[in-house]
Design a protein around this motif. Structure first.
Motif, PDB file in Angstrom:
ATOM      1  N   PHE A 126      70.527 -77.198  39.189  1.00 55.00           N
ATOM      2  CA  PHE A 126      71.187 -78.497  39.085  1.00 55.00           C
ATOM      3  C   PHE A 126      71.266 -78.927  37.618  1.00 55.00           C
ATOM      4  O   PHE A 126      70.287 -78.828  36.877  1.00 55.00           O
ATOM      5  N   ASP A 127      72.451 -79.397  37.221  1.00 56.15           N
ATOM      6  CA  ASP A 127      72.648 -79.925  35.867  1.00 56.15           C
ATOM      7  C   ASP A 127      72.622 -81.444  35.911  1.00 56.15           C
ATOM      8  O   ASP A 127      73.331 -82.079  36.714  1.00 56.15           O
ATOM      9  N   ILE A 128      71.812 -82.032  35.016  1.00 62.79           N
ATOM     10  CA  ILE A 128      71.708 -83.490  34.969  1.00 62.79           C
ATOM     11  C   ILE A 128      73.043 -84.099  34.531  1.00 62.79           C
ATOM     12  O   ILE A 128      73.714 -83.583  33.645  1.00 62.79           O
ATOM     13  N   ILE A 129      73.431 -85.197  35.172  1.00 67.34           N
ATOM     14  CA  ILE A 129      74.627 -85.916  34.752  1.00 67.34           C
ATOM     15  C   ILE A 129      74.378 -86.513  33.368  1.00 67.34           C
ATOM     16  O   ILE A 129      73.364 -87.188  33.148  1.00 67.34           O
ATOM     17  N   PRO A 130      75.262 -86.263  32.391  1.00 68.32           N
ATOM     18  CA  PRO A 130      75.034 -86.775  31.031  1.00 68.32           C
ATOM     19  C   PRO A 130      74.952 -88.304  31.002  1.00 68.32           C
ATOM     20  O   PRO A 130      75.611 -88.988  31.789  1.00 68.32           O
ATOM     21  N   TYR A 131      74.126 -88.825  30.087  1.00 65.53           N
ATOM     22  CA  TYR A 131      74.063 -90.271  29.921  1.00 65.53           C
ATOM     23  C   TYR A 131      74.023 -90.620  28.442  1.00 65.53           C
ATOM     24  O   TYR A 131      73.608 -89.827  27.593  1.00 65.53           O
ATOM     25  N   LEU A 132      74.475 -91.827  28.156  1.00 65.87           N
ATOM     26  CA  LEU A 132      74.726 -92.280  26.789  1.00 65.87           C
ATOM     27  C   LEU A 132      73.602 -93.171  26.307  1.00 65.87           C
ATOM     28  O   LEU A 132      73.049 -93.981  27.063  1.00 65.87           O
ATOM     29  N   THR A 168      88.906 -85.201  13.574  1.00 64.01           N
ATOM     30  CA  THR A 168      87.588 -85.822  13.397  1.00 64.01           C
ATOM     31  C   THR A 168      86.917 -86.125  14.732  1.00 64.01           C
ATOM     32  O   THR A 168      85.734 -86.458  14.763  1.00 64.01           O
ATOM     33  N   SER A 169      87.674 -86.008  15.831  1.00 65.46           N
ATOM     34  CA  SER A 169      87.127 -86.295  17.158  1.00 65.46           C
ATOM     35  C   SER A 169      86.887 -85.026  17.968  1.00 65.46           C
ATOM     36  O   SER A 169      86.843 -85.066  19.207  1.00 65.46           O
ATOM     37  N   VAL A 170      86.736 -83.891  17.275  1.00 66.16           N
ATOM     38  CA  VAL A 170      86.393 -82.635  17.942  1.00 66.16           C
ATOM     39  C   VAL A 170      85.279 -81.942  17.172  1.00 66.16           C
ATOM     40  O   VAL A 170      85.040 -82.217  15.990  1.00 66.16           O
ATOM     41  N   GLY A 171      84.587 -81.040  17.836  1.00 61.89           N
ATOM     42  CA  GLY A 171      83.544 -80.229  17.211  1.00 61.89           C
ATOM     43  C   GLY A 171      83.268 -79.008  18.072  1.00 61.89           C
ATOM     44  O   GLY A 171      83.641 -78.969  19.251  1.00 61.89           O
ATOM     45  N   TRP A 172      82.613 -78.019  17.500  1.00 54.21           N
ATOM     46  CA  TRP A 172      82.346 -76.766  18.206  1.00 54.21           C
ATOM     47  C   TRP A 172      80.885 -76.677  18.632  1.00 54.21           C
ATOM     48  O   TRP A 172      79.996 -77.160  17.923  1.00 54.21           O
ATOM     49  N   ASP A 173      80.642 -76.032  19.777  1.00 50.19           N
ATOM     50  CA  ASP A 173      79.265 -75.685  20.113  1.00 50.19           C
ATOM     51  C   ASP A 173      79.013 -74.221  19.740  1.00 50.19           C
ATOM     52  O   ASP A 173      79.921 -73.516  19.312  1.00 50.19           O
ATOM     53  N   ASP A 174      77.781 -73.768  19.887  1.00 50.91           N
ATOM     54  CA  ASP A 174      77.424 -72.419  19.452  1.00 50.91           C
ATOM     55  C   ASP A 174      77.997 -71.328  20.342  1.00 50.91           C
ATOM     56  O   ASP A 174      77.944 -70.150  19.996  1.00 50.91           O
ATOM     57  N   PRO A 215      72.501 -77.132  18.523  1.00 55.14           N
ATOM     58  CA  PRO A 215      72.606 -75.713  18.924  1.00 55.14           C
ATOM     59  C   PRO A 215      72.198 -75.437  20.367  1.00 55.14           C
ATOM     60  O   PRO A 215      72.747 -74.538  21.004  1.00 55.14           O
ATOM     61  N   ASP A 216      71.248 -76.218  20.903  1.00 58.44           N
ATOM     62  CA  ASP A 216      70.830 -75.999  22.297  1.00 58.44           C
ATOM     63  C   ASP A 216      71.752 -76.704  23.291  1.00 58.44           C
ATOM     64  O   ASP A 216      71.539 -76.630  24.503  1.00 58.44           O
ATOM     65  N   ALA A 217      72.790 -77.388  22.764  1.00 58.37           N
ATOM     66  CA  ALA A 217      73.824 -78.053  23.577  1.00 58.37           C
ATOM     67  C   ALA A 217      73.264 -79.171  24.459  1.00 58.37           C
ATOM     68  O   ALA A 217      73.904 -79.563  25.433  1.00 58.37           O
ATOM     69  N   LYS A 218      72.115 -79.716  24.102  1.00 54.59           N
ATOM     70  CA  LYS A 218      71.536 -80.798  24.901  1.00 54.59           C
ATOM     71  C   LYS A 218      71.981 -82.179  24.435  1.00 54.59           C
ATOM     72  O   LYS A 218      71.951 -83.137  25.201  1.00 54.59           O
ATOM     73  N   TYR A 219      72.376 -82.299  23.161  1.00 48.24           N
ATOM     74  CA  TYR A 219      72.728 -83.596  22.621  1.00 48.24           C
ATOM     75  C   TYR A 219      74.070 -83.530  21.904  1.00 48.24           C
ATOM     76  O   TYR A 219      74.324 -82.605  21.125  1.00 48.24           O
ATOM     77  N   LEU A 220      74.901 -84.521  22.170  1.00 46.14           N
ATOM     78  CA  LEU A 220      76.172 -84.673  21.481  1.00 46.14           C
ATOM     79  C   LEU A 220      76.124 -85.993  20.712  1.00 46.14           C
ATOM     80  O   LEU A 220      75.980 -87.059  21.318  1.00 46.14           O
ATOM     81  N   TYR A 221      76.214 -85.898  19.387  1.00 46.44           N
ATOM     82  CA  TYR A 221      76.157 -87.077  18.531  1.00 46.44           C
ATOM     83  C   TYR A 221      77.564 -87.465  18.088  1.00 46.44           C
ATOM     84  O   TYR A 221      78.427 -86.607  17.894  1.00 46.44           O
ATOM     85  N   TYR A 265      76.319 -95.800  16.225  1.00 41.85           N
ATOM     86  CA  TYR A 265      76.041 -94.382  16.444  1.00 41.85           C
ATOM     87  C   TYR A 265      75.496 -94.174  17.859  1.00 41.85           C
ATOM     88  O   TYR A 265      74.726 -95.001  18.374  1.00 41.85           O
ATOM     89  N   PHE A 266      75.900 -93.054  18.464  1.00 41.00           N
ATOM     90  CA  PHE A 266      75.508 -92.755  19.836  1.00 41.00           C
ATOM     91  C   PHE A 266      75.156 -91.279  19.978  1.00 41.00           C
ATOM     92  O   PHE A 266      75.505 -90.455  19.123  1.00 41.00           O
ATOM     93  N   ARG A 267      74.504 -90.998  21.077  1.00 37.45           N
ATOM     94  CA  ARG A 267      74.367 -89.605  21.500  1.00 37.45           C
ATOM     95  C   ARG A 267      74.416 -89.530  23.019  1.00 37.45           C
ATOM     96  O   ARG A 267      74.005 -90.466  23.719  1.00 37.45           O
ATOM     97  N   ILE A 268      74.972 -88.442  23.484  1.00 37.65           N
ATOM     98  CA  ILE A 268      75.003 -88.157  24.922  1.00 37.65           C
ATOM     99  C   ILE A 268      73.955 -87.086  25.180  1.00 37.65           C
ATOM    100  O   ILE A 268      73.962 -86.025  24.540  1.00 37.65           O
ATOM    101  N   ARG A 269      73.080 -87.355  26.109  1.00 38.23           N
ATOM    102  CA  ARG A 269      72.013 -86.413  26.439  1.00 38.23           C
ATOM    103  C   ARG A 269      72.370 -85.616  27.673  1.00 38.23           C
ATOM    104  O   ARG A 269      73.127 -86.038  28.537  1.00 38.23           O
TER     105      ARG A 269
END
Length: 314
Positions: A92-98, A226-232, A295-301, A308-312
């Motif tokens: 199960f993948d946790i639903i992301p939260y802000l 500026t509103s895009v980025g890459w993951d590993d 890099p572990d794809a757990k947080y999006l800043y 400033y925000f992050r999605i976990r």
């Protein structure tokens, strides 16, 4: 009398076969542990208070919808075998939260390169911070006002007439005759240099260069770079104000129309040419910028307005 008796016997056998004998066990192992609910298509709902959770089913292929509170719904398929137990592992993948934070880290997979004069009107490509000016590629004829977009593995050089792709791993230089590069204004390389996302002066859409195939394609994404980025994993994370549809498998279809007050956080997988849904967060009122994924794809800043925000738990 004999015929009636045979009919009764066969009816009883058929009933026993369908209700009790033609059975197997589906053992569902959930991670994290229960409580979760399993819906078996054309059957019923099963509540699992423990893991493994064993469900008796008729033999055959089963389509399942597995739900757990606070986690994304899982679609699964399992083959139940006669008189046997079949294991099904479900992650199960946790639903992301802000959450709001004080500051954000930064990440830039682009590296600085420059062309400098060599001999007989030729030029050479070097790293901007290389004091020894080690040549990475040579250009016999000087390029006029080129744009240079570099990563650790690849460098794209755009001249007025011609574009060059330099593979730094093999010291290989190739011409790319694609007119889309002539209108390029900014770009971002993926971490391993397989892809380059870029925006053009004459297009609202983002564009993608696949460096290995030497091909260029227009993306469905309409948002500033500026509103895009890459993951590993070489997936493009984006935020857009476009109208969209998403299905139960998390696939997204983007439209050119814009919506007010809702920003879609999504992911584009170039290998599958697939757009996926991450989430929509109503607390965000301005288009996010400065996208950074750990890099572990757990947080999006990201930054939205002056906050400033992050999605976990992506």
């Amino acid at each position: 009398g004999i015929i009636i008796a045979l009919v009764i016997v066969f009816s009883v056998i058929y009933f026993l076969w369908g209700s009790f004998i033609n059975r197997g066990t589906l053992r569902i192992i959930g991670d994290p542990l229960p409580f979760f609910i399993v819906n078996v298509f054309n059957d019923k709902e099963y509540k699992c208070d423990e893991s493994p959770c064993e469900i008796k089913q008729k033999a055959g292929l089963k389509d399942l919808i597995i739900e757990k509170n606070g986690y994304k719904t899982v679609l699964a398929e399992a083959e139940v075998k006669l008189w046997r137990t079949v294991d099904l592992n479900v992650n199960f993948d946790i639903i992301p939260y802000l959450e709001k934070i004080e500051s954000i880290p930064s990440r830039d997979d682009n590296l600085e390169y420059k062309l400098i004069q060599d001999t007989n009107n030729s030029q050479k490509l070097v790293k901007s911070d290389d004091e020894r000016l080690t040549a990475l590629a040579y250009f016999p004829n000087a390029l006029k006002d080129p744009l240079i977009f570099g990563s650790k593995n690849n460098v794209l050089i755009v001249d007025r007439q011609t574009s060059y792709l330099v593979d730094l791993r093999f010291s290989k230089k190739e011409k790319i005759e694609d007119p889309n590069f002539r209108k390029i204004k900014s770009a971002k390389w993926s971490p391993h240099g397989k892809y380059l996302v870029f925006e053009k002066n004459d297009s609202e859409s983002l564009w993608l260069l696949k460096s290995e195939e030497k091909t260029v394609q227009q993306l469905d994404i309409q948002t500033p770079i500026t509103s895009v980025g890459w993951d590993d994993n070489e997936n493009l994370i984006f935020v857009t104000g476009q109208v969209f549809e998403n299905d139960i498998e998390n696939k997204v279809k983007l439209f050119t129309e814009k919506q007010i007050g809702n920003f879609l956080f999504g992911s584009y997988q170039p290998r599958e040419d697939r757009y996926s849904h991450i989430g929509v967060f109503t607390e965000i009122v301005e288009l996010p910028t400065g996208i950074y994924l750990t890099p572990d794809a757990k947080y999006l800043y990201f930054k939205s307005g002056d906050e400033y925000f992050r999605i976990r738990n992506l």
